[in-house]
Write a protein that holds these residues in place. Structure first.
Motif, PDB file in Angstrom:
ATOM      1  N   ALA A  24       0.835  -1.210   0.000  1.00 52.57           N
ATOM      2  CA  ALA A  24       0.000   0.000   0.000  1.00 52.57           C
ATOM      3  C   ALA A  24       0.866   1.254   0.000  1.00 52.57           C
ATOM      4  CB  ALA A  24      -0.924  -0.016   1.210  1.00 52.57           C
ATOM      5  N   LEU A  25       1.954   1.227   0.753  1.00 55.87           N
ATOM      6  CA  LEU A  25       2.870   2.368   0.790  1.00 55.87           C
ATOM      7  C   LEU A  25       3.528   2.582  -0.572  1.00 55.87           C
ATOM      8  CD1 LEU A  25       4.243   4.543   2.496  1.00 55.87           C
ATOM      9  CD2 LEU A  25       5.997   2.854   3.107  1.00 55.87           C
ATOM     10  N   ILE A  26       3.894   1.483  -1.229  1.00 56.67           N
ATOM     11  CA  ILE A  26       4.479   1.595  -2.579  1.00 56.67           C
ATOM     12  C   ILE A  26       3.481   2.228  -3.529  1.00 56.67           C
ATOM     13  CG2 ILE A  26       5.269   0.243  -4.574  1.00 56.67           C
ATOM     14  CD1 ILE A  26       6.478  -1.752  -2.601  1.00 56.67           C
ATOM     15  N   GLY A  27       2.210   1.819  -3.432  1.00 54.69           N
ATOM     16  CA  GLY A  27       1.182   2.384  -4.302  1.00 54.69           C
ATOM     17  C   GLY A  27       1.005   3.877  -4.088  1.00 54.69           C
ATOM     18  N   ILE A  28       1.025   4.306  -2.822  1.00 53.89           N
ATOM     19  CA  ILE A  28       0.868   5.735  -2.514  1.00 53.89           C
ATOM     20  C   ILE A  28       2.053   6.529  -3.047  1.00 53.89           C
ATOM     21  CG2 ILE A  28       0.770   7.406  -0.628  1.00 53.89           C
ATOM     22  CD1 ILE A  28      -0.741   5.267   1.010  1.00 53.89           C
ATOM     23  N   ILE A  29       3.263   6.009  -2.839  1.00 57.71           N
ATOM     24  CA  ILE A  29       4.468   6.707  -3.324  1.00 57.71           C
ATOM     25  C   ILE A  29       4.457   6.792  -4.841  1.00 57.71           C
ATOM     26  CG2 ILE A  29       6.975   6.551  -3.510  1.00 57.71           C
ATOM     27  CD1 ILE A  29       6.995   5.290  -0.728  1.00 57.71           C
ATOM     28  N   ALA A  30       4.049   5.703  -5.519  1.00 56.78           N
ATOM     29  CA  ALA A  30       3.995   5.704  -6.984  1.00 56.78           C
ATOM     30  C   ALA A  30       2.996   6.742  -7.486  1.00 56.78           C
ATOM     31  CB  ALA A  30       3.625   4.311  -7.495  1.00 56.78           C
ATOM     32  N   ASP A  31       1.863   6.862  -6.804  1.00 56.47           N
ATOM     33  CA  ASP A  31       0.857   7.839  -7.221  1.00 56.47           C
ATOM     34  C   ASP A  31       1.369   9.264  -7.031  1.00 56.47           C
ATOM     35  OD1 ASP A  31      -2.067   7.871  -8.095  1.00 56.47           O
ATOM     36  OD2 ASP A  31      -2.084   9.319  -6.436  1.00 56.47           O
ATOM     37  N   ILE A  32       2.092   9.509  -5.933  1.00 54.75           N
ATOM     38  CA  ILE A  32       2.671  10.835  -5.692  1.00 54.75           C
ATOM     39  C   ILE A  32       3.696  11.175  -6.769  1.00 54.75           C
ATOM     40  CG2 ILE A  32       4.125  12.165  -4.111  1.00 54.75           C
ATOM     41  CD1 ILE A  32       2.764  10.691  -1.804  1.00 54.75           C
ATOM     42  N   LEU A  33       4.500  10.194  -7.137  1.00 52.65           N
ATOM     43  CA  LEU A  33       5.507  10.417  -8.183  1.00 52.65           C
ATOM     44  C   LEU A  33       4.848  10.747  -9.519  1.00 52.65           C
ATOM     45  CD1 LEU A  33       8.075   7.570  -7.363  1.00 52.65           C
ATOM     46  CD2 LEU A  33       8.325  10.032  -6.941  1.00 52.65           C
ATOM     47  N   HIS A  34       3.739  10.059  -9.812  1.00 50.91           N
ATOM     48  CA  HIS A  34       3.046  10.323 -11.081  1.00 50.91           C
ATOM     49  C   HIS A  34       2.444  11.726 -11.118  1.00 50.91           C
ATOM     50  CE1 HIS A  34       2.577   5.760 -11.912  1.00 50.91           C
ATOM     51  NE2 HIS A  34       3.512   6.268 -12.694  1.00 50.91           N
ATOM     52  N   VAL A 236      -2.778  -4.220  -3.860  1.00 51.46           N
ATOM     53  CA  VAL A 236      -2.927  -5.085  -2.688  1.00 51.46           C
ATOM     54  C   VAL A 236      -3.567  -6.412  -3.074  1.00 51.46           C
ATOM     55  CG1 VAL A 236      -4.182  -5.366  -0.510  1.00 51.46           C
ATOM     56  CG2 VAL A 236      -2.958  -3.240  -0.982  1.00 51.46           C
ATOM     57  N   ILE A 237      -4.609  -6.362  -3.895  1.00 56.48           N
ATOM     58  CA  ILE A 237      -5.315  -7.595  -4.278  1.00 56.48           C
ATOM     59  C   ILE A 237      -4.407  -8.515  -5.086  1.00 56.48           C
ATOM     60  CG2 ILE A 237      -7.199  -8.521  -5.676  1.00 56.48           C
ATOM     61  CD1 ILE A 237      -8.852  -6.065  -4.883  1.00 56.48           C
ATOM     62  N   ILE A 238      -3.682  -7.932  -6.063  1.00 53.85           N
ATOM     63  CA  ILE A 238      -2.820  -8.756  -6.911  1.00 53.85           C
ATOM     64  C   ILE A 238      -1.663  -9.348  -6.106  1.00 53.85           C
ATOM     65  CG2 ILE A 238      -1.223  -8.704  -8.867  1.00 53.85           C
ATOM     66  CD1 ILE A 238      -3.019  -6.619 -10.160  1.00 53.85           C
ATOM     67  N   SER A 239      -1.013  -8.510  -5.297  1.00 53.99           N
ATOM     68  CA  SER A 239       0.148  -8.990  -4.539  1.00 53.99           C
ATOM     69  C   SER A 239      -0.244  -9.944  -3.426  1.00 53.99           C
ATOM     70  CB  SER A 239       0.918  -7.804  -3.958  1.00 53.99           C
ATOM     71  OG  SER A 239       0.124  -7.098  -3.021  1.00 53.99           O
TER      72      SER A 239
END
Length: 297
Positions: A24-34, A236-239
């Motif tokens: 979840a943290l990776i997803g949030i960081i990726a969204d911020i980077l985008h 989260v669902i996929i991982s």
């Protein structure tokens, strides 16, 4: 051993909640980077994440198969222990006179051996559950040994030798009993081999990092440039599938570690206890081990 077809969701989440939090943290960081660094962060082709996902699927499948082989071998060994424990008592009844006190003594020792072996393999107190099954003198003698189950088998061998020396057993009967004790010793050695042979930790660490890398590539790919909530939910669902299978394989690779996925040694030992007491004609029997929610130990 898990005995229900449906494992509680809370158990699954308890096993992998840390890794899902990282995802979840990776997803949030990726969204911020985008959003704030779109010109700096490149769009990763989805094919990279797809290829890595296929490779991870193969590796997870291999690990699950190898781990299950270890678990199934342990279960077969304890199945053999059940058979040999019953055989030992039946042989004693067959070869000795009904009023020979060593029949009950050796039968109770065999029950104690089963309980002690299960406790030893789990790294717990090997003397638990054996009170009243062996004499005080025998208890003091095995207390000097580091390997308590082996010491109990030593007492069995001493009794067989005593019976032969006293003429209670002929050579054939002695040979049959010795072969049964030999099989029990071999089963104990196989359990100890599984216990002491560590599944390569580098394999699990590499697989764990590969799943995280897959999540990072997937989060940075163009198809997942969605709202932060939706992106995190998809990741989260996929991982979760990969992490749960990897965690399940990690648990069953060590069947003697006091986890819900353990070989049910305590339950099997209690079954042996009941069976042997019934062979001795006793009616005051211990109760079978009851399941603990969705598993039995």
């Amino acid at each position: 051993m898990i005995i229900k077809s449906r494992v509680p969701v809370k158990y699954i989440l308890r096993e992998i909640w840390v890794t899902l939090s990282v995802v979840a943290l990776i997803g949030i960081i990726a969204d911020i980077l985008h959003i704030y660094f779109a010109d700096v962060v490149p769009d990763i082709p989805i094919s990279i994440a797809t290829t890595l996902g296929i490779a991870i699927s193969i590796l997870v499948s291999f690990k699950v198969n190898q781990s299950y082989d270890r678990w199934w071998e342990a279960r077969k060994i304890w199945g053999a222990i059940v058979n040999d424990s019953r055989t030992l008592v039946l042989q004693l009844r067959m070869y000795l006179s009904d009023n020979n006190p060593l029949i009950k003594t050796m039968a109770y020792r065999q029950i104690a051996w089963c309980y002690s072996l299960g406790q030893s393999l789990r790294g717990q107190d090997p003397y638990e559950n054996i009170t009243g099954l062996i004499s005080e003198e025998e208890f003091l003698s095995i207390n000097e040994h580091k390997n308590v189950p082996l010491a109990i088998l030593g007492l069995q061998v001493d009794s067989i030798k005593q019976l032969f020396d006293e003429g209670e057993l002929d050579r054939f009967s002695r040979l049959q009993l010795e072969e049964t004790v030999e099989r029990l010793t071999a089963s104990m050695g196989r359990c100890e081999r599984i216990k002491n042979t560590v599944f390569p930790t580098t394999y699990r660490q590499g697989l764990h990092m590969a799943i995280y890398l897959f999540v990072i590539f997937l989060a940075l790919s163009e198809p997942l440039q969605l709202s932060v909530v939706l992106e995190v939910l998809i990741l989260v669902i996929i991982s979760m599938v990969f992490f749960f299978l990897e965690k399940a394989a990690f648990r069953i690779q060590d069947p003697f570690e006091n986890y819900p996925t353990d070989t049910p040694m305590t339950s099997i030992s209690r079954t042996i206890d009941i069976n042997i007491r019934q062979l001795l004609g006793e009616t005051d029997l211990p109760k079978p081990i009851e399941p603990n929610d969705f598993y039995i130990m």
